[in-house]
Write a protein that holds these residues in place. Sequence first.
Motif, PDB file in Angstrom:
ATOM      1  N   ALA A 123       0.832  -1.203   0.000  1.00 45.82           N
ATOM      2  CA  ALA A 123       0.000   0.000   0.000  1.00 45.82           C
ATOM      3  C   ALA A 123       0.867   1.254   0.000  1.00 45.82           C
ATOM      4  O   ALA A 123       0.602   2.216  -0.746  1.00 45.82           O
ATOM      5  N   ALA A 124       1.921   1.262   0.811  1.00 48.09           N
ATOM      6  CA  ALA A 124       2.810   2.424   0.859  1.00 48.09           C
ATOM      7  C   ALA A 124       3.561   2.594  -0.454  1.00 48.09           C
ATOM      8  O   ALA A 124       3.748   3.722  -0.939  1.00 48.09           O
ATOM      9  N   THR A 129      -4.361   2.179  -0.231  1.00 46.72           N
ATOM     10  CA  THR A 129      -4.837   1.979   1.137  1.00 46.72           C
ATOM     11  C   THR A 129      -4.664   0.516   1.515  1.00 46.72           C
ATOM     12  O   THR A 129      -4.649  -0.373   0.652  1.00 46.72           O
ATOM     13  N   LEU A 130      -4.553   0.270   2.809  1.00 49.13           N
ATOM     14  CA  LEU A 130      -4.417  -1.097   3.288  1.00 49.13           C
ATOM     15  C   LEU A 130      -5.633  -1.928   2.894  1.00 49.13           C
ATOM     16  O   LEU A 130      -5.507  -3.094   2.518  1.00 49.13           O
ATOM     17  N   GLY A 131      -6.814  -1.325   2.949  1.00 48.91           N
ATOM     18  CA  GLY A 131      -8.029  -2.055   2.587  1.00 48.91           C
ATOM     19  C   GLY A 131      -8.014  -2.536   1.155  1.00 48.91           C
ATOM     20  O   GLY A 131      -8.452  -3.656   0.852  1.00 48.91           O
ATOM     21  N   ASP A 132      -7.518  -1.693   0.240  1.00 46.53           N
ATOM     22  CA  ASP A 132      -7.437  -2.105  -1.163  1.00 46.53           C
ATOM     23  C   ASP A 132      -6.534  -3.315  -1.327  1.00 46.53           C
ATOM     24  O   ASP A 132      -6.852  -4.263  -2.063  1.00 46.53           O
ATOM     25  N   PRO A 305      -4.801  -5.183 -12.379  1.00 47.63           N
ATOM     26  CA  PRO A 305      -5.639  -4.107 -12.926  1.00 47.63           C
ATOM     27  C   PRO A 305      -6.508  -3.402 -11.896  1.00 47.63           C
ATOM     28  O   PRO A 305      -7.218  -2.464 -12.234  1.00 47.63           O
ATOM     29  N   ARG A 306      -6.461  -3.836 -10.629  1.00 46.28           N
ATOM     30  CA  ARG A 306      -7.268  -3.205  -9.578  1.00 46.28           C
ATOM     31  C   ARG A 306      -6.360  -2.433  -8.626  1.00 46.28           C
ATOM     32  O   ARG A 306      -5.201  -2.775  -8.438  1.00 46.28           O
ATOM     33  N   ALA A 307      -6.940  -1.376  -8.051  1.00 46.54           N
ATOM     34  CA  ALA A 307      -6.173  -0.506  -7.152  1.00 46.54           C
ATOM     35  C   ALA A 307      -5.607  -1.316  -5.994  1.00 46.54           C
ATOM     36  O   ALA A 307      -6.271  -2.216  -5.480  1.00 46.54           O
TER      37      ALA A 307
END
Length: 685
Positions: A123-124, A129-132, A305-307
């Motif tokens: 995420a960093a 975000t951590l959730g993504d 392909p996803r965040a």
Amino acid sequence: MSGRGASEQLELIRAALPPSPSTARRRPDEAAASTDPVASVVVDTGLAHLDRPFEYLVPQAFAETAVPGARVKVRFAGQDLDGFVVQRQAVAEHEGRLSPIRRVVSPEAVLTPALLALARAVAARYAGTLGDVLRLAVPPRHAAAERALALDPPVPDALPVWDGPGPAWSRYAAGPAYLARLAAGESPAASWLALPATDPDRDWPAALAAAAEATLAGGRGSVLVVPDHRDVARVDAALTAALGPGRHVRLTADQGPQARYTAWLKVLRGHVSVVVGNRAAAFAPVRDLGLVAWWDDGDDLLDEPRAPYPHVREILVERGRLEGAAVLSGGFARSVAVQSLVETGELRPIAASSVRRAVPRVVVAGEGTEADRDPAAASAHLPSIAWRTAKAALQSGPVLVQVPRRGYVPSLACQTCRTPVRCAHCSGPVAVSGRGAEPACRWCGRGVGRFECRACGGRELRSSVVGARRTAEELGRAFPGVPVHTSGAGAVLDRVAEAPALVIATPGAEPVADGGYAAALLLDAWASLDRPTLDAAEEALRRWLAAAALTRASADGGQVVLCGAPTHTTLPSVEALVRWDPAWLATRELAERGPLGLPPTVAMAVVTGERRAVETALRHADLGPEVERLGPLPAGESDVRVLLRAPREEGAALACALASMRAVRSARKEPVPIHVRVDPPDPAA
């Protein structure tokens, strides 16, 4: 970095937060757990400014089940949301009352400490975000799978004593030493340039399986990631042959919910220690991880392909660092990104000491004496040398024909000036869908009518590139009686027999031939070289090598003909193919990108959205003077795109600033969304 200070941004975020769940009153009859009654929970809010753990009370009823890593339901901003417990502690940092955990969805500790650390690092790295990242890393729960699988792993039969690297690694000077270090429990990191092999015991799936076997002999597990389901099937078969049944699992995104979760639980509970799969396997929670490996770094299927759009390479390299595992990047080609890791010393090269007799002979149509016999050889769709090579090769086996596009005539151009034909109504590309069909727009379906080139006034059309179906039709007429197979989008073949046949395939869809192809024809090379992307040269070579690697070695009569390559100058990618030297091209490409400030020698990010929203967001972002802004440039009908470029060593700071920018916009509830992507595959796309 300069700009708005971190403390000011933090105050802005706090001011915009909804009422904290920790301010809700605990019911008087809700007894708290006697031990560590406070849980830190990562709540799936989907909001960037709430990307942090929140404290909740652990009721006594959940004292044994609300363990770190468990899925829970919590009350947040007036609704029940999913979350993961990440920590239990005796005392809360918050001084007020805490809301209790509503429900423990499952006591299974699916979010392990190692997986949580990896998700935070990814995420960093990508300003996400951590959730993504957790949505990518942890598959949805399947209750039936949890109940059906035994909690304790079975006692496996003892592995045979490891007896060395085997035939798959004997052709590489550093190969046996690399596997010996794996078997000894060490963690070497390497970039491996594989040689083609028609013998399954020497081919790349067998080499990956041998690496996993050596790692298992050292008491550790492996994660092997390959681009698509056909690659997974080949490595799966190689692992079964090397390790025996029941010692590994397949983990892919296209498995059914129960099958995927069952495979994931087998890894989590320690039933198996080896995983093979596509992108979905990169986060597999292998215990005592000893090796992370991926195949064909340049394949875009390894790009999520996803965040937040992480690449498998970055996930696995980071995982190797965090968990002390060995790293192995393999392929017939080497991407510029991997070459950068080689030159910084993060990966050591593994290559064959002798290449020429192990690879097919490569001929470029239109070069040398061939140009004297056939002056049109360089520009013809199927020059005479390709026809003669195919005719001779069909006497001893199948012939592979790689076509860069599917369809019939996927695009048309002006005969006079070669300007691509565009629809007068919507500006879409114009193509011919089949025999006897009239040229029509591929977007809106309207016919062209009477054509007149907007650039030169010409009235004649020509094909820009001939598709797979048209090529199959032409070759079927040229070689009557020879079976013709096509493999491409919608109908991909896994294997073909050793019998004579013509196999027409698009890049990435080439089936494996039993015993190898007698010859391969690589058509319309210019269509791959003319792609308007930064990686056009390396991608063209990667595609050509993938097809050529399925062909028999020159010692066995294998030959590759490259058709349609410009002959007025020697292109590096063509030279690399003829020499079978992908490391040379990767080194050259990386050296050229440095002075130009192109990735991977710099850190880049792209911000896309409505012009005013993008400009406002970047104006208030904490970007320092070392960050260069390029643009805005049009990106669609109403959006713009701004490129951000910074020195490579400032990449983490750039990602942090962009993450803070997203959090501030989320806290302000900005109505117009913007899109942020760090290190996009092609910054100009």
